[in-house]
Design an enzyme around this catalytic site. Sequence first.
Site, PDB file in Angstrom:
ATOM      1  N   LYS A  53      26.080   6.996  16.946  1.00  0.00           N
ATOM      2  CA  LYS A  53      27.385   7.595  17.211  1.00  0.00           C
ATOM      3  C   LYS A  53      28.185   6.729  18.182  1.00  0.00           C
ATOM      4  O   LYS A  53      29.372   6.469  17.982  1.00  0.00           O
ATOM      5  CB  LYS A  53      27.206   9.019  17.766  1.00  0.00           C
ATOM      6  CG  LYS A  53      26.742  10.000  16.703  1.00  0.00           C
ATOM      7  CD  LYS A  53      26.269  11.332  17.271  1.00  0.00           C
ATOM      8  CE  LYS A  53      25.640  12.176  16.158  1.00  0.00           C
ATOM      9  NZ  LYS A  53      25.022  13.417  16.616  1.00  0.00           N
ATOM     10  N   GLN A  97      23.883  16.506  22.203  1.00  0.00           N
ATOM     11  CA  GLN A  97      22.928  16.241  21.121  1.00  0.00           C
ATOM     12  C   GLN A  97      21.832  17.315  21.109  1.00  0.00           C
ATOM     13  O   GLN A  97      21.208  17.590  22.130  1.00  0.00           O
ATOM     14  CB  GLN A  97      22.316  14.839  21.292  1.00  0.00           C
ATOM     15  CG  GLN A  97      21.415  14.415  20.163  1.00  0.00           C
ATOM     16  CD  GLN A  97      22.145  14.256  18.828  1.00  0.00           C
ATOM     17  OE1 GLN A  97      23.218  13.684  18.763  1.00  0.00           O
ATOM     18  NE2 GLN A  97      21.559  14.786  17.764  1.00  0.00           N
ATOM     19  N   ASP A 120      31.964  18.661  17.361  1.00  0.00           N
ATOM     20  CA  ASP A 120      30.840  18.958  16.467  1.00  0.00           C
ATOM     21  C   ASP A 120      31.147  20.196  15.624  1.00  0.00           C
ATOM     22  O   ASP A 120      30.501  20.427  14.597  1.00  0.00           O
ATOM     23  CB  ASP A 120      29.564  19.234  17.295  1.00  0.00           C
ATOM     24  CG  ASP A 120      28.518  18.145  17.122  1.00  0.00           C
ATOM     25  OD1 ASP A 120      28.651  17.338  16.181  1.00  0.00           O
ATOM     26  OD2 ASP A 120      27.577  18.111  17.931  1.00  0.00           O
TER      27      ASP A 120
END
Length: 286
Positions: A53, A97, A120
Amino acid sequence: MTASIIDGSALSALLREQVSDRVNALQTRGIKAGLAVILVGDNQASQVYVRNKVKACEQTGIHSVLEKHDATLSEADLLARVHALNHDNSIHGILVQLPLPAHIDAQKVIEAIAPEKDVDGFHVASAGALMTGLPGFWPCTPHGCMKMLEHIGYSLRGKHAVVIGRSNIVGKPMAMMLLQQNATVTVCHSATVDLKAHTLQADVIVAAVGKRNVLTADMVKPGAVVIDVGMNRDDEGKLCGDVDFAGVSQVASYITPVPGGVGPMTITMLLVNTLESAERHAISTA
Ligand code: NAP
């Protein structure tokens, strides 16, 4: 029939060029799109995802900050970091994460992210926005699947889509997105009786289970479009999806490979969401 491959790597490259152009355009207005990624603990897979990412941000000119914390970080300290990033004007997207260590309530942490920075798309406000058709961030993986269907010019209106899997991050939002595009949607899960009876009726199948060979050729209607979200390892340790690619590609009209399918698209949609957050910030502060 031999299916055409929907190449997620090639489509990602194209979309990332567009992101890069928009990032540059925004920068000429004095705003550099920024993503903060928080990693807690030393989960090997998470480390790889986070690295990819951050690398993708660098390639497209998005400013990224990677915060690595020991697995012993307290929930209170993690929440404090999220609050600080919520108020940091150089950061337009915050990603924590998952999974988090067991002593941290992941949902509580996700809900602490300001919805306007929830790139997200996991915040309950983002889920609600998707459900009601209001503006918000869509979860990256199903959003990437939708982009793949859009790319092949596939109209979902009136089509029957079957989603296998009902997780909050893939299956459920996928079903909502397909519904928004006027597909008739069936959602299957571990308690579904006779999965094959459902998939055989589908014009589009999205497999998001996490088990090899959940979908085999005998379960697919000739000409169906098959999107494989799964990420598994085969007997030789190689990455593979949920779909028996060799068999299903003889029946389907389009199919996504693993690797090189949905995976790269997920990261690309994270970049898109971060950029859009920065663009919204630019409008709101103009
Ligand atoms: P998850 O939370 O474990 O959900 C799996 C879903 O599959 C559940 O809804 C489960 O049903 C259902 N299921 C399990 N066995 C089934 C069966 N035999 N038949 C039908 N449904 C069954 O997983 P997830 O987070 O959604 O991820 C799914 C897969 O996608 C994983 O392989 C993951 O690694 C992969 N993934 C890939 C990306 C990417 O970027 N490529 C991103 C995210 C996830 P119940 O609800 O009844 O338990």
